[in-house]
Design an enzyme around this catalytic site. Sequence first.
Site, PDB file in Angstrom:
ATOM      1  N   GLU A 306      -3.454   9.001 -14.920  1.00 15.36           N
ATOM      2  CA  GLU A 306      -1.995   8.999 -14.778  1.00 15.36           C
ATOM      3  C   GLU A 306      -1.308   9.738 -15.929  1.00 15.36           C
ATOM      4  OE1 GLU A 306      -0.998   4.822 -14.207  1.00 15.36           O
ATOM      5  OE2 GLU A 306      -1.344   5.021 -12.063  1.00 15.36           O
ATOM      6  N   ASP A 379      -5.600  -0.985  -6.931  1.00 16.65           N
ATOM      7  CA  ASP A 379      -4.679  -1.331  -8.008  1.00 16.65           C
ATOM      8  C   ASP A 379      -3.983  -2.677  -7.828  1.00 16.65           C
ATOM      9  OD1 ASP A 379      -3.183  -1.173 -10.246  1.00 16.65           O
ATOM     10  OD2 ASP A 379      -1.789   0.343  -9.533  1.00 16.65           O
ATOM     11  N   GLU A 407       2.976  -7.417 -10.624  1.00 17.23           N
ATOM     12  CA  GLU A 407       3.512  -6.091 -10.285  1.00 17.23           C
ATOM     13  C   GLU A 407       3.668  -5.904  -8.779  1.00 17.23           C
ATOM     14  OE1 GLU A 407       1.180  -2.871 -11.866  1.00 17.23           O
ATOM     15  OE2 GLU A 407       2.253  -1.358 -10.721  1.00 17.23           O
TER      16      GLU A 407
END
Length: 715
Positions: A306, A379, A407
């Site tokens: 990322e 993820d 998240e």
Amino acid sequence: MKKNQSRIINTVFYFLLISMSLQAQIDGSNLWFAQSQLHSHNHSLQPKSLVVTDMDGKLTLASNELLNGLNQLFQTSIKQKSRVSKGSVWLSLTNNSEVIQFIDPQELKALGEDGFIIKYIDEKKSVLITGNNQKAVLYGVFHYLRLLQTVAIDKDSLNITEIPKYKVRILNHWDNLDGSVERGYAGRSIWKWDELPTKVSPRYKKYARANASIGINGTVLNNVNANPHILTTEYLKKVMVIASELRPYGIQVYLSVNFASPAVLGGLDDANPKKEEVKDWWKNKVKEIYELIPDFGGFLVKANSEGQPGPMDYGCTHADGANMLADALKPYGGIVMWRAFVYNPKGWDRAKQAYEEFLPLDEQFRDNVMIQVKNGPVDFQPREPLSPMFGAMKETQVMPELQITQEYLGFSDHLVYLGTLYQEFLQSDTYAKGKGSTVAKVTDGSIYNHPVSGIAGVANIGEDNNWCGHHFAQANWYVFGRLAWNPDADVKTIAEEWVRQTLTQKDKVVSSIVEVMMNSREATVNYMTPLGLHHLMGWDHHYGPEPWCVVEGARPDWLPTYYHKADSIGIGFDRSSTGSNAVKQYFEPLRSEFDNIATCPEEYLLWFHHVPWNHKMENGQTLWNQLCLKYQEGVDEVKKSQEVWSKMKTYIDEQQFKEVQEKIAIQLKEAIWWKDACILYFQTFSKQPFPEGVEEPVHKLEELKKLKFDLKHHN
Ligand code: GCW
């Protein structure tokens, strides 16, 4: 002082104590120390005295903790004595001649650094708490206090040896140096970088104590998307102060480092791990760190992922990068936790990439490197199958990374107890060494034996009064710690422990709340991403449903359509042998089980297969109907939890009750939002009506598509 006077003072003192603890309870700031009440069966266990065998003051913290804890639990003032006599609680390190009379030296040795014994010694009619060092005794004290509050105990049950399974039990803070927290939903960072090193927040000690009470022994202070400035002398001096606040509680400090630091901070041309000047830069930096923090733990690294820099920028491998840092840390006993969260926009199945990049390197890593792997291959989704990395890397120690912060599970708005998610993952069988090779066993040292082992949890902690944003989110921090100590522990028991220490001791109430907690994660899977769906949430902020999301020019692997692949024929990502063949990365019989649509567990069906809308499910429903019904099930479960909670009013502190009630109302509204958005959107492909039992959507698809989530509400 007259007797009467002292009695009055005592009464006032206890009144104050009780009102203080009630006060603290109200805002959740006291975490699982809020109730401090005995389990109803343990009232007869009041110790007659406390004896601390402690020549050099090593056990001061542990004995204070025990004395305060006992005084509060028994609402009395327990005497400290110098000799063990009937009814004493006796605290001692193991290196005491008397302790050795009662416990076999082999047993003491086996305790290692962190293990402890709590034992009723018949000859002395006393309870002994012992361990090989102060940290272990402190763990023993917290355990004893926990037992008094959470289960009925007697002298027969007090024959306990506890040795943690993982050596490194660590929180990962994604906290930035500017005080913001990536994926943090409980306010700003607890680390006050601007105030340090001169001003020391009282929260640091509270944080350390809470962590020690559940067995956590390490913390990474800063975000894996690391700002190189954490390694400047200025910041290291701040880190040193935090480290000294945490040290008495046995918490070691670690840092996330930016791989380009030698270039950014050190002014070198680049950060190529093969260059001598780069190696020297790291060696000198590590030396500086250990001069300030002699028990520094080591580095956590996100590299070539990322947008983060890494060894691959110079044609080197992850092993080259990790080993260079490992060599610098080795002389001081430090470790490297190197993350395997890597994927690139070109790969057509993101779920396969970590394995492809890391497996070929298996034999190359130093023995003070651990590869840190997220539980699932994508993820931190509400549900993923285990990552195939577990069990596959045999020569390198792999450490699981779990996410405590929610998240993808409704931030700090949704009540989701993650214990069941963690348990499902830790007990998943990798089959790496035949049946029974669970993730826990292939990572905790039971199957592969490496010098280190560890497990990490991405923290959900912020400066909110209640630490975690949602009162129940504290339970996720709690259960992470307890499972890091023992990954085979029962998460329902842990939920009950947490409720008794945090909310109430009323048996009936406890069991209702525990039931809500135990069902909450499955409910979330159902109203967000049932049957193996994943990554359907809003772009960037990861909150709320946007299965339709298209962003001009965006990486395809950040978009929901890449994952659900809905079309007129069906839905799901074909990872079978006729698709991306991600199944190949698993050991048999998992590989075949996942590969075959008939044997693939339904909870992973759309993870591994693109399934026709009219496919017959186990219960005879078509896939389309079952998908809609699952969404409805999720909504119904939240409704149920709302009903249960509304009955808690008389048992739970008023503010706490209200705050949770308000959050459940948000959760229900959003569960319906998720359900409506997903079934309305997928209906545009299936072209079938909703089955009986599914409530008519309250939203219109076009309205939902326009709905913009307001992030301000969460920060
Ligand atoms: O899940 C993604 C998050 C990023 C995070 C990244 C990672 C710290 O959306 O915010 O960055 O994972 O784990 O590195």
